[in-house]
Design a protein around this motif. Structure first.
Motif, PDB file in Angstrom:
ATOM      1  N   ILE A 136      -2.658 -14.933 -30.657  1.00 41.09           N
ATOM      2  CA  ILE A 136      -2.042 -15.111 -31.980  1.00 41.09           C
ATOM      3  C   ILE A 136      -1.442 -16.507 -32.100  1.00 41.09           C
ATOM      4  CG2 ILE A 136      -0.167 -14.340 -33.494  1.00 41.09           C
ATOM      5  CD1 ILE A 136      -2.595 -12.445 -33.485  1.00 41.09           C
ATOM      6  N   LYS A 137      -0.781 -16.973 -31.044  1.00 42.77           N
ATOM      7  CA  LYS A 137      -0.179 -18.308 -31.052  1.00 42.77           C
ATOM      8  C   LYS A 137      -1.233 -19.378 -31.314  1.00 42.77           C
ATOM      9  CE  LYS A 137       2.075 -21.607 -28.040  1.00 42.77           C
ATOM     10  NZ  LYS A 137       2.250 -22.015 -26.678  1.00 42.77           N
ATOM     11  N   LEU A 138      -2.374 -19.288 -30.648  1.00 41.71           N
ATOM     12  CA  LEU A 138      -3.434 -20.276 -30.846  1.00 41.71           C
ATOM     13  C   LEU A 138      -3.998 -20.232 -32.267  1.00 41.71           C
ATOM     14  CD1 LEU A 138      -5.294 -20.045 -27.426  1.00 41.71           C
ATOM     15  CD2 LEU A 138      -3.766 -21.852 -28.215  1.00 41.71           C
ATOM     16  N   LEU A 139      -4.143 -19.040 -32.821  1.00 41.28           N
ATOM     17  CA  LEU A 139      -4.626 -18.908 -34.200  1.00 41.28           C
ATOM     18  C   LEU A 139      -3.619 -19.489 -35.193  1.00 41.28           C
ATOM     19  CD1 LEU A 139      -6.148 -15.311 -34.034  1.00 41.28           C
ATOM     20  CD2 LEU A 139      -7.412 -17.463 -34.298  1.00 41.28           C
ATOM     21  N   LYS A 140      -2.338 -19.251 -34.951  1.00 42.62           N
ATOM     22  CA  LYS A 140      -1.301 -19.809 -35.831  1.00 42.62           C
ATOM     23  C   LYS A 140      -1.249 -21.323 -35.721  1.00 42.62           C
ATOM     24  CE  LYS A 140       2.556 -17.858 -34.867  1.00 42.62           C
ATOM     25  NZ  LYS A 140       3.749 -17.085 -34.501  1.00 42.62           N
ATOM     26  N   LYS A 193       0.213  -7.439 -23.777  1.00 39.31           N
ATOM     27  CA  LYS A 193       0.974  -7.989 -24.910  1.00 39.31           C
ATOM     28  C   LYS A 193       1.078  -9.509 -24.809  1.00 39.31           C
ATOM     29  CE  LYS A 193       3.592  -3.866 -25.919  1.00 39.31           C
ATOM     30  NZ  LYS A 193       4.902  -3.247 -26.045  1.00 39.31           N
ATOM     31  N   SER A 194       1.230 -10.017 -23.585  1.00 40.16           N
ATOM     32  CA  SER A 194       1.342 -11.475 -23.436  1.00 40.16           C
ATOM     33  C   SER A 194       0.023 -12.166 -23.770  1.00 40.16           C
ATOM     34  CB  SER A 194       1.814 -11.851 -22.027  1.00 40.16           C
ATOM     35  OG  SER A 194       0.887 -11.432 -21.056  1.00 40.16           O
ATOM     36  N   SER A 211      -2.012  -5.386 -29.168  1.00 42.68           N
ATOM     37  CA  SER A 211      -2.743  -5.534 -27.906  1.00 42.68           C
ATOM     38  C   SER A 211      -3.576  -4.292 -27.619  1.00 42.68           C
ATOM     39  CB  SER A 211      -1.776  -5.817 -26.760  1.00 42.68           C
ATOM     40  OG  SER A 211      -0.805  -4.795 -26.661  1.00 42.68           O
ATOM     41  N   ASP A 212      -3.152  -3.134 -28.112  1.00 47.14           N
ATOM     42  CA  ASP A 212      -3.909  -1.897 -27.896  1.00 47.14           C
ATOM     43  C   ASP A 212      -5.278  -1.952 -28.570  1.00 47.14           C
ATOM     44  OD1 ASP A 212      -1.736  -0.878 -26.518  1.00 47.14           O
ATOM     45  OD2 ASP A 212      -0.919   0.145 -28.284  1.00 47.14           O
ATOM     46  N   THR A 213      -5.354  -2.608 -29.704  1.00 48.77           N
ATOM     47  CA  THR A 213      -6.619  -2.708 -30.432  1.00 48.77           C
ATOM     48  C   THR A 213      -7.692  -3.379 -29.592  1.00 48.77           C
ATOM     49  OG1 THR A 213      -5.371  -2.919 -32.499  1.00 48.77           O
ATOM     50  CG2 THR A 213      -7.684  -3.553 -32.568  1.00 48.77           C
ATOM     51  N   TYR A 214      -7.278  -4.361 -28.787  1.00 47.55           N
ATOM     52  CA  TYR A 214      -8.238  -5.138 -28.003  1.00 47.55           C
ATOM     53  C   TYR A 214      -8.150  -4.867 -26.506  1.00 47.55           C
ATOM     54  CZ  TYR A 214      -9.047  -7.495 -32.359  1.00 47.55           C
ATOM     55  OH  TYR A 214      -9.386  -7.759 -33.664  1.00 47.55           O
ATOM     56  N   ASP A 215      -7.338  -3.908 -26.118  1.00 47.99           N
ATOM     57  CA  ASP A 215      -7.185  -3.528 -24.722  1.00 47.99           C
ATOM     58  C   ASP A 215      -6.849  -4.732 -23.842  1.00 47.99           C
ATOM     59  OD1 ASP A 215      -7.078  -1.651 -22.668  1.00 47.99           O
ATOM     60  OD2 ASP A 215      -9.176  -1.955 -22.114  1.00 47.99           O
ATOM     61  N   VAL A 216      -5.826  -5.471 -24.278  1.00 50.43           N
ATOM     62  CA  VAL A 216      -5.311  -6.605 -23.512  1.00 50.43           C
ATOM     63  C   VAL A 216      -3.796  -6.445 -23.408  1.00 50.43           C
ATOM     64  CG1 VAL A 216      -7.156  -8.196 -24.191  1.00 50.43           C
ATOM     65  CG2 VAL A 216      -5.054  -8.098 -25.545  1.00 50.43           C
TER      66      VAL A 216
END
Length: 98
Positions: free
Chosen positions: A54-58, A47-48, A40-45
């Motif tokens: 990630i859930k949608l991509l999976k 954790k939820s 989440s740090d990579t995209y500044d969002v």
């Protein structure tokens, strides 16, 4: 012989999952750089929020996950890469807008 054409329903699922700039960038990065952690740090969002992306991509079959201790390592779904290389190459060749 494998059918290397995505049907309309499959395309809709994939494009809906990639319809968010963060999810699109996650998928693009995984295609370009291969297996890695996504935080989440990579995209500044939060954790939820990252978990939701990630859930949608999976669920769309775009990414795979494996656990390494308590860490989740993500990669592009190999089946998708093998069955639809042309589809994946479109996203692999995108440039980041950051």
């Amino acid at each position: 012989m494998k059918n290397n054409n995505l049907n309309t329903e499959q395309l809709l699922v994939l494009f809906q999952a990639l319809g968010d700039p963060i999810r699109l960038d996650i998928f693009r990065c995984l295609l370009q750089k291969g297996e890695q952690r996504v935080t989440s740090d990579t995209y500044d969002v939060s954790k939820s929020t990252m978990s939701h992306h990630i859930k949608l991509l999976k669920e769309a079959g775009l990414v795979a996950v494996r656990k390494e201790g308590t860490t989740h390592i993500y990669s592009p779904n190999q089946d998708l890469l093998e069955q639809y290389p042309d589809f994946c190459s479109i996203f692999r060749n995108l440039n980041a807008e950051k």
